[in-house]
Design a protein around this motif. Structure first.
Motif, PDB file in Angstrom:
ATOM      1  N   SER A  89      11.693  -8.677  -0.387  1.00 40.19           N
ATOM      2  CA  SER A  89      11.771  -7.528   0.454  1.00 40.19           C
ATOM      3  C   SER A  89      12.346  -7.918   1.741  1.00 40.19           C
ATOM      4  CB  SER A  89      10.653  -6.320   0.480  1.00 40.19           C
ATOM      5  OG  SER A  89      10.207  -6.112  -0.570  1.00 40.19           O
ATOM      6  N   THR A  90      13.119  -7.128   2.328  1.00 44.31           N
ATOM      7  CA  THR A  90      13.630  -7.379   3.773  1.00 44.31           C
ATOM      8  C   THR A  90      12.685  -7.057   4.873  1.00 44.31           C
ATOM      9  OG1 THR A  90      14.536  -5.130   4.015  1.00 44.31           O
ATOM     10  CG2 THR A  90      15.775  -6.980   2.907  1.00 44.31           C
ATOM     11  N   LEU A  91      12.708  -7.471   5.746  1.00 43.08           N
ATOM     12  CA  LEU A  91      11.590  -7.156   7.083  1.00 43.08           C
ATOM     13  C   LEU A  91      11.819  -5.547   7.298  1.00 43.08           C
ATOM     14  CD1 LEU A  91      12.830  -9.766   9.752  1.00 43.08           C
ATOM     15  CD2 LEU A  91      10.867  -9.873   8.201  1.00 43.08           C
ATOM     16  N   THR A  92      12.553  -4.617   6.819  1.00 44.65           N
ATOM     17  CA  THR A  92      12.376  -3.491   7.010  1.00 44.65           C
ATOM     18  C   THR A  92      11.800  -2.741   5.833  1.00 44.65           C
ATOM     19  OG1 THR A  92      14.819  -3.193   6.489  1.00 44.65           O
ATOM     20  CG2 THR A  92      14.533  -3.169   8.808  1.00 44.65           C
ATOM     21  N   GLY A  93      11.706  -3.450   4.716  1.00 45.24           N
ATOM     22  CA  GLY A  93      10.999  -2.836   3.531  1.00 45.24           C
ATOM     23  C   GLY A  93      11.932  -2.605   2.434  1.00 45.24           C
ATOM     24  N   GLY A  94      13.202  -2.830   2.760  1.00 41.11           N
ATOM     25  CA  GLY A  94      14.304  -2.551   1.575  1.00 41.11           C
ATOM     26  C   GLY A  94      14.414  -3.771   0.541  1.00 41.11           C
ATOM     27  N   GLN A  95      15.149  -3.561  -0.333  1.00 38.69           N
ATOM     28  CA  GLN A  95      15.302  -4.446  -1.209  1.00 38.69           C
ATOM     29  C   GLN A  95      16.270  -5.574  -0.922  1.00 38.69           C
ATOM     30  OE1 GLN A  95      13.715  -4.894  -4.411  1.00 38.69           O
ATOM     31  NE2 GLN A  95      14.503  -6.715  -4.660  1.00 38.69           N
ATOM     32  N   ALA A  96      15.776  -6.850  -1.043  1.00 32.41           N
ATOM     33  CA  ALA A  96      16.816  -8.120  -0.501  1.00 32.41           C
ATOM     34  C   ALA A  96      17.787  -8.395  -1.751  1.00 32.41           C
ATOM     35  CB  ALA A  96      15.869  -9.165  -0.094  1.00 32.41           C
TER      36      ALA A  96
END
Length: 424
Positions: free
Chosen positions: A100-107
């Motif tokens: 996951s990215t820092l913003t909570g999205g899918q990396a």
């Protein structure tokens, strides 16, 4: 008046007479030297004159060495079978996937992740799969869109099957040619849900609106269970026909078992140097720890049993040689009377002990090898007999046999001719 002389006085008198004699006489009285071949021949006399006792003594040694070699061989074969089973469970398999990215999205893994991971020291093979977003799999175009049966489509590298140890239930795996065309390999669960029992050129499935011919069906894949419910198509075909973006969703790596932990520490920063915290890396399999624990247990078992077997063989050699000295006192006295030195007597019995140990050790090694191979074949294991077990068994037998025969040899050499000949 009668004067009695002891053996020591007699020996001293003879020595003084020899020293006083001319050089030619001293040269004639000097004891003959025995070469290595002569020592072996003289040592073999005791074995030839008492063949039954020699055979039984060698048999006792052979049984001990055979037991040691067989235990080592059977344990090594069992361990090889265990290693093979654990290897199939993925002891050296690690996976890399986007987190996951820092913003909570899918990396998302970089497109160069596979090439970068392959450069890590200790990595033996790399493969990858990429999930085709939104692609569904149907048996025909008449099935409602909502009835997906939970099946997904994956773009796969042709090296995937070897990396995860997957087996084919029927058909063939994708190759460099079929990976560019509408050919698909179904996972075990996917084939069952689609009602396709085996691969057939007439069997086709609809993947995201495109017909693909089923060229293979996999058996259940314990190392990658997500592929059991998937339709696997070639990487190039997925990009050209299904709109695949080319980014891997899972990268599989096989590493040298001794470097699994070190490779794991480097996978994240190597797969995505710009955002290593957005990479998920699996931990080493628990089977690897089980494999190492089993190896340590087997090593301790082999050392203990081998030591016991060698000790039994050494006791047998010592017992045989002590009895041989007691029974052959007259022979020793006669040889001493004919001019044999104490060193030659000692060499004779030591050589006999070594020959007896060598015969028993060689016979035991061959017997243990035969038992190991026979039992391994019966159990369906790979037959493994470490060379050190054969060579070490024979060498240890010679060493222990020499040590066991040293005391009887020294005892035989200390017998004086008169004392030995006076024995009934």
């Amino acid at each position: 008046m009668t004067v009695r002389t002891t053996d020591a006085q007699t020996t001293d008198a003879r020595t003084a007479d020899v020293r006083a004699a001319p050089a030619t006489i001293r040269e004639a009285l000097r004891p003959a030297r025995l070469g290595p071949a002569d020592v072996v021949r003289v040592g073999a006399v005791g074995l030839r004159t008492r063949p039954l006792r020699a055979f039984l003594s060698a048999l006792g040694i052979a049984i001990g060495i055979a037991a040691m070699v067989a235990v080592v061989g059977i344990s090594s074969s069992s361990r090889a079978d265990l290693d093979r089973t654990l290897a199939a469970l993925g002891t050296n398999l690690l996976t890399v996937s986007p987190g996951s990215t820092l913003t909570g999205g899918q990396a998302q893994l970089p497109s160069t992740a596979e090439q970068m991971v392959a450069r890590i020291d200790g990595v033996r093979s790399v493969s990858a799969v990429g999930k085709v977003a939104g692609a569904k799999v149907y048996r025909t175009d008449r099935i409602p869109k909502v009835e997906t049966n939970g099946l997904a489509a994956y773009a796969v590298r042709t090296s995937l099957r070897g990396a995860i140890g997957a087996r084919l239930a029927s058909g063939v795996w994708l190759n460099a040619a079929t990976a560019r065309y509408p050919a698909v390999v179904l996972g075990a669960t996917a084939a069952d849900r689609l009602g396709i029992g085996r691969a057939d050129r007439n069997a086709q499935v609809l993947v995201d609106g495109t017909w693909f011919t089923v060229v293979g069906v996999l058996e259940p894949a314990p190392l990658a269970p997500e592929l059991d419910t998937a339709a696997l198509v070639g990487w190039s075909a997925a990009e050209d026909r299904l709109g695949f973006d080319g980014h891997a969703t899972t990268v599989y790596t096989r590493s040298a078992e001794a470097k699994v932990e070190a490779v794991r520490e480097l996978l994240g920063p190597t797969a995505d140097p710009e955002a290593p915290s957005e990479v998920q890396v699996s931990r080493p399999s628990d089977a690897l720890a089980a494999q190492r624990a089993a190896g340590q247990a087997f090593t301790g078992l082999l050392l203990g049993l081998g030591a016991v077997a060698l000790l039994v063989g050494g006791v047998g050699v010592a017992n045989t040689m002590v009895i041989s000295v007691l029974e052959r006192r007259a022979e020793i006295g006669l040889r001493r009377s004919l001019g044999a030195t104490r060193g030659q007597i000692r060499s004779q019995f030591l050589a006999e002990s070594l020959l007896l140990s060598a015969l028993g050790g060689a016979g035991g090694a061959l017997l243990g090898l035969a038992v190991t191979v026979g039992y391994a074949v019966y159990q369906g294991w790979p037959a493994v007999v470490p060379p050190w077990a054969l060579a070490g068994g024979i060498a240890a037998t010679l060493l222990i046999g020499g040590m066991a025969g040293l005391y009887p040899a020294i005892r035989a050499a200390r017998l004086s001719p008169t004392e030995a000949l006076a024995t009934p």
